[in-house]
Design a protein around this motif. Structure first.
Motif, PDB file in Angstrom:
ATOM      1  N   SER A  36      -1.740 -42.395  32.971  1.00  0.00           N
ATOM      2  CA  SER A  36      -0.625 -43.003  32.241  1.00  0.00           C
ATOM      3  C   SER A  36      -0.646 -44.489  32.562  1.00  0.00           C
ATOM      4  CB  SER A  36       0.722 -42.371  32.629  1.00  0.00           C
ATOM      5  OG  SER A  36       0.996 -42.566  34.005  1.00  0.00           O
ATOM      6  N   ALA A  37       0.247 -45.257  31.968  1.00  0.00           N
ATOM      7  CA  ALA A  37       0.206 -46.713  32.121  1.00  0.00           C
ATOM      8  C   ALA A  37       0.230 -47.117  33.589  1.00  0.00           C
ATOM      9  CB  ALA A  37       1.377 -47.344  31.382  1.00  0.00           C
ATOM     10  N   GLY A  38      -0.844 -47.786  34.027  1.00  0.00           N
ATOM     11  CA  GLY A  38      -0.905 -48.298  35.386  1.00  0.00           C
ATOM     12  C   GLY A  38      -1.108 -47.254  36.457  1.00  0.00           C
ATOM     13  N   ILE A  39      -1.480 -46.021  36.087  1.00  0.00           N
ATOM     14  CA  ILE A  39      -1.673 -44.942  37.055  1.00  0.00           C
ATOM     15  C   ILE A  39      -3.035 -44.301  36.787  1.00  0.00           C
ATOM     16  CG2 ILE A  39      -0.811 -42.745  37.950  1.00  0.00           C
ATOM     17  CD1 ILE A  39       1.981 -43.597  37.126  1.00  0.00           C
ATOM     18  N   GLY A  90      15.122 -55.053  42.416  1.00  0.00           N
ATOM     19  CA  GLY A  90      14.801 -55.163  40.995  1.00  0.00           C
ATOM     20  C   GLY A  90      14.265 -53.874  40.409  1.00  0.00           C
ATOM     21  N   LYS A  91      13.879 -53.943  39.121  1.00  0.00           N
ATOM     22  CA  LYS A  91      13.457 -52.753  38.396  1.00  0.00           C
ATOM     23  C   LYS A  91      12.077 -52.252  38.812  1.00  0.00           C
ATOM     24  CE  LYS A  91      16.255 -53.547  34.258  1.00  0.00           C
ATOM     25  NZ  LYS A  91      16.245 -53.720  32.776  1.00  0.00           N
ATOM     26  N   GLU A  92      11.352 -53.019  39.633  1.00  0.00           N
ATOM     27  CA  GLU A  92      10.063 -52.537  40.119  1.00  0.00           C
ATOM     28  C   GLU A  92      10.230 -51.298  41.001  1.00  0.00           C
ATOM     29  OE1 GLU A  92       9.729 -56.358  38.562  1.00  0.00           O
ATOM     30  OE2 GLU A  92      10.945 -55.771  40.280  1.00  0.00           O
ATOM     31  N   MET A  93      11.408 -51.131  41.602  1.00  0.00           N
ATOM     32  CA  MET A  93      11.665 -49.968  42.429  1.00  0.00           C
ATOM     33  C   MET A  93      12.029 -48.773  41.549  1.00  0.00           C
ATOM     34  SD  MET A  93      14.642 -49.295  45.235  1.00  0.00           S
ATOM     35  CE  MET A  93      14.132 -50.591  46.359  1.00  0.00           C
ATOM     36  N   ARG A 140       5.193 -49.273  42.371  1.00  0.00           N
ATOM     37  CA  ARG A 140       6.050 -50.356  41.887  1.00  0.00           C
ATOM     38  C   ARG A 140       5.966 -50.342  40.369  1.00  0.00           C
ATOM     39  NH1 ARG A 140       3.973 -54.883  46.300  1.00  0.00           N
ATOM     40  NH2 ARG A 140       4.751 -53.760  48.128  1.00  0.00           N
ATOM     41  N   ASP A 141       7.105 -50.272  39.735  1.00  0.00           N
ATOM     42  CA  ASP A 141       7.156 -50.074  38.288  1.00  0.00           C
ATOM     43  C   ASP A 141       6.967 -51.406  37.567  1.00  0.00           C
ATOM     44  OD1 ASP A 141       7.345 -48.769  35.927  1.00  0.00           O
ATOM     45  OD2 ASP A 141       9.463 -48.250  36.084  1.00  0.00           O
ATOM     46  N   GLU A 142       5.709 -51.873  37.573  1.00  0.00           N
ATOM     47  CA  GLU A 142       5.373 -53.133  36.912  1.00  0.00           C
ATOM     48  C   GLU A 142       5.764 -53.077  35.439  1.00  0.00           C
ATOM     49  OE1 GLU A 142       3.923 -55.915  37.996  1.00  0.00           O
ATOM     50  OE2 GLU A 142       3.244 -55.405  40.018  1.00  0.00           O
ATOM     51  N   VAL A 143       6.338 -54.167  34.941  1.00  0.00           N
ATOM     52  CA  VAL A 143       6.773 -54.178  33.549  1.00  0.00           C
ATOM     53  C   VAL A 143       5.576 -54.155  32.604  1.00  0.00           C
ATOM     54  CG1 VAL A 143       6.942 -56.714  33.489  1.00  0.00           C
ATOM     55  CG2 VAL A 143       8.249 -55.343  31.856  1.00  0.00           C
ATOM     56  N   ARG A 144       4.469 -54.791  33.005  1.00  0.00           N
ATOM     57  CA  ARG A 144       3.268 -54.790  32.174  1.00  0.00           C
ATOM     58  C   ARG A 144       2.038 -54.539  33.065  1.00  0.00           C
ATOM     59  NH1 ARG A 144       6.165 -58.879  29.867  1.00  0.00           N
ATOM     60  NH2 ARG A 144       5.198 -60.435  31.221  1.00  0.00           N
ATOM     61  N   PRO A 145       1.815 -53.281  33.453  1.00  0.00           N
ATOM     62  CA  PRO A 145       0.617 -53.014  34.254  1.00  0.00           C
ATOM     63  C   PRO A 145      -0.632 -53.342  33.455  1.00  0.00           C
ATOM     64  CG  PRO A 145       1.604 -50.969  33.471  1.00  0.00           C
ATOM     65  CD  PRO A 145       2.571 -52.063  33.135  1.00  0.00           C
ATOM     66  N   VAL A 149      -6.944 -51.112  38.265  1.00  0.00           N
ATOM     67  CA  VAL A 149      -6.339 -50.924  39.585  1.00  0.00           C
ATOM     68  C   VAL A 149      -5.919 -52.245  40.216  1.00  0.00           C
ATOM     69  CG1 VAL A 149      -7.683 -48.833  39.955  1.00  0.00           C
ATOM     70  CG2 VAL A 149      -8.547 -51.007  40.836  1.00  0.00           C
ATOM     71  N   MET A 150      -6.268 -53.363  39.596  1.00  0.00           N
ATOM     72  CA  MET A 150      -5.885 -54.660  40.149  1.00  0.00           C
ATOM     73  C   MET A 150      -4.381 -54.907  40.035  1.00  0.00           C
ATOM     74  SD  MET A 150      -8.591 -56.192  41.323  1.00  0.00           S
ATOM     75  CE  MET A 150      -8.258 -57.941  41.272  1.00  0.00           C
ATOM     76  N   ARG A 151      -3.764 -54.368  38.999  1.00  0.00           N
ATOM     77  CA  ARG A 151      -2.317 -54.512  38.864  1.00  0.00           C
ATOM     78  C   ARG A 151      -1.749 -53.245  38.234  1.00  0.00           C
ATOM     79  NH1 ARG A 151      -0.100 -60.235  37.192  1.00  0.00           N
ATOM     80  NH2 ARG A 151      -1.149 -60.586  39.178  1.00  0.00           N
ATOM     81  N   GLY A 152      -1.861 -52.157  38.976  1.00  0.00           N
ATOM     82  CA  GLY A 152      -1.334 -50.883  38.527  1.00  0.00           C
ATOM     83  C   GLY A 152       0.069 -50.653  39.052  1.00  0.00           C
ATOM     84  N   ARG A 153       0.625 -49.522  38.684  1.00  0.00           N
ATOM     85  CA  ARG A 153       1.953 -49.159  39.181  1.00  0.00           C
ATOM     86  C   ARG A 153       1.863 -48.331  40.461  1.00  0.00           C
ATOM     87  NH1 ARG A 153       5.676 -46.562  34.855  1.00  0.00           N
ATOM     88  NH2 ARG A 153       3.823 -45.324  34.350  1.00  0.00           N
ATOM     89  N   GLU A 154       0.897 -47.433  40.529  1.00  0.00           N
ATOM     90  CA  GLU A 154       0.665 -46.674  41.751  1.00  0.00           C
ATOM     91  C   GLU A 154      -0.555 -47.265  42.444  1.00  0.00           C
ATOM     92  OE1 GLU A 154       0.888 -42.029  42.714  1.00  0.00           O
ATOM     93  OE2 GLU A 154      -0.944 -42.593  41.659  1.00  0.00           O
TER      94      GLU A 154
END
Length: 440
Positions: A36-39, A90-93, A140-145, A149-154
């Protein structure tokens, strides 16, 4: 591992969603697949890579005197409410509720939890200093992963936390961890530069980020030549002589290094031109000293030397292990694929059978694979030689042991070094000796 029976799904096409080299190559080389997005799911070769990186990180943390723990990924919100960060983060949590409607969260970091664990267990200044670390998945729930893996959510991360009785001790610990990081990155096969950084949501008044040099890096960096060609592995953490570590601390903290955001033209202008270096860089580690920010907020105190309440001075230290996997590719690849450093490669070597079905070739390959199965990938597929060569280059094995009918009949193999493209025909024993493997 036999390639014919493995879950290493290499692909020829460049994935349309992949914007940077590491993302493209991790997908093409069958290291990861997005769920899924960023995972991402880490497939067998990718997991071997991840474990190899984590092992080096773990060994250097242990050498620096840190002790490994493992904390839960799900944390109670009450701890973060104590520290005052629950609403600020913030919303990243990712905030969740359990079946009893209790507020919980998927941990993006662990300052609160480690402070709680130490306040339950440590009561006297005599039990300090201490450093604890873990290697664990975070979210971290990145708004735009993006960028794989360089900027994922998990992500898989090493996070460490230190406790000292005063600033002087905390600063010594901070510098020891800096040195442990430089030793770690050197072993991982990359050049890293520590740079003064903002503290961000972690807080505190002292912070360094570690930037590895890569042509496709996300930011421009400027640094002094003193950082070049330093053997941090020569630093001895167990030495009783402070000067043994002092020169390394001096290199790390006394010489100019800055990202473009913090670049000081006045200071830069005073450095001799022969010592100036510039490049692109990727952040792969960050350390913080924040004093009593968390110990006071969460009322973690020990009895001091004078019998009075003492709030420990704290720091935290992170390395992005999964991010490092992508950063290594950004720092070391070519048009054909990945070029792994020997220290972290999923497989030390690939055995390429160029004539599947030829009795002599098969026998030599099978015998060799039986002896090297823990460190080698055996390409036993019924594919053309060109396909096997292309996939071996794509996957980045440091060495390729190429076996065909003519060579097998004479007891010879062709050995290719991925980083240089150098090829030579050798006896099997000579080839194994050259790459540091023993088949006996």
């Amino acid at each position: 591992m036999r390639l014919s029976q493995s879950l290493i799904p290499t692909i020829k096409e460049v994935p349309s969603e992949a914007q940077i080299a590491s993302h493209r190559l991790m997908l093409r080389a069958g290291l990861v697949r997005q769920t899924s997005a960023g995972i991402y799911a880490w497939l067998p070769a990718g997991l071997r890579l991840l474990n190899n990186i984590a092992d080096i990180v773990r060994e250097e943390q242990d050498a620096a005197g840190a002790q490994e723990v493992l904390m839960p990924t799900i944390q109670p919100a009450t701890l973060w409410q104590e520290s005052g960060r629950y609403e600020d983060y913030g919303k990243e949590m990712l905030r969740i509720k359990d079946r009893h409607e209790r507020d919980m969260l998927y941990g993006p970091t662990n300052e609160e939890m480690i402070t709680d664990l130490y306040r339950q267990s440590v009561k006297s200044y005599k039990e300090l200093p201490q450093v604890a670390y873990q290697i664990q998945w975070k979210f971290r729930d990145e708004v735009r992963p993006r960028f794989g893996v360089m900027r994922g959510r998990e992500f898989y991360m090493k996070d460490a936390y230190s406790f000292d009785i005063d600033y002087e001790g905390a600063f010594v610990t901070y510098r020891r961890m800096m040195l442990a990081y430089m030793r770690t990155f050197q072993r991982l096969g990359v050049k890293a530069i520590p740079m003064v950084a903002d503290t961000g949501p972690i807080g505190g008044d002292l912070s360094h980020e570690f930037i590895i040099l890569a042509p496709t890096g996300e930011s421009q960096v400027f640094y002094d030549a003193a950082f070049e060609d330093v053997d941090y592995g020569a630093a001895n953490f167990d030495s009783a002589k402070p000067d043994d570590l002092g020169r390394f601390f001096g290199i790390m903290t006394d010489n100019y290094a800055a990202t473009e955001e913090k670049h000081d033209l006045d200071v830069w202008g005073k450095i001799d031109d022969s010592r100036k270096r510039e490049g692109r860089g990727i952040e792969i580690g960050h350390i913080f000293y924040f004093g009593t920010k968390y110990s006071k907020a969460m009322n973690f105190a020990v009895t001091g030397p004078d019998g009075q309440k003492l709030f420990p001075e704290m720091g935290s230290y992170g390395i992005g292990v999964s991010r490092m996997a992508g950063a290594l590719i950004e720092a070391s690849h070519d048009e054909a694929g990945i070029i792994w450093p020997d220290s972290v490669a999923p497989f030390k070597a690939a055995i390429l059978n160029l004539k599947q079905g030829d009795p002599t070739t098969d026998a030599l390959c099978e015998d060799l694979y039986g002896k090297l199965r823990k460190v080698a990938l055996y390409d036993d597929r019924s594919e053309r030689a060109g396909v096997k060569f292309a996939d071996a280059d794509l996957m980045g094995h440091p060495w390729q042991i190429i076996i065909g009918p003519r060579g097998a009949a004479n007891g010879l193999v062709e050995l290719k070094r991925r980083a240089t493209g150098e090829r030579e025909e050798l006896s099997l024993d000579a080839a194994l000796a050259k790459i540091g493997l023993n088949a006996s």
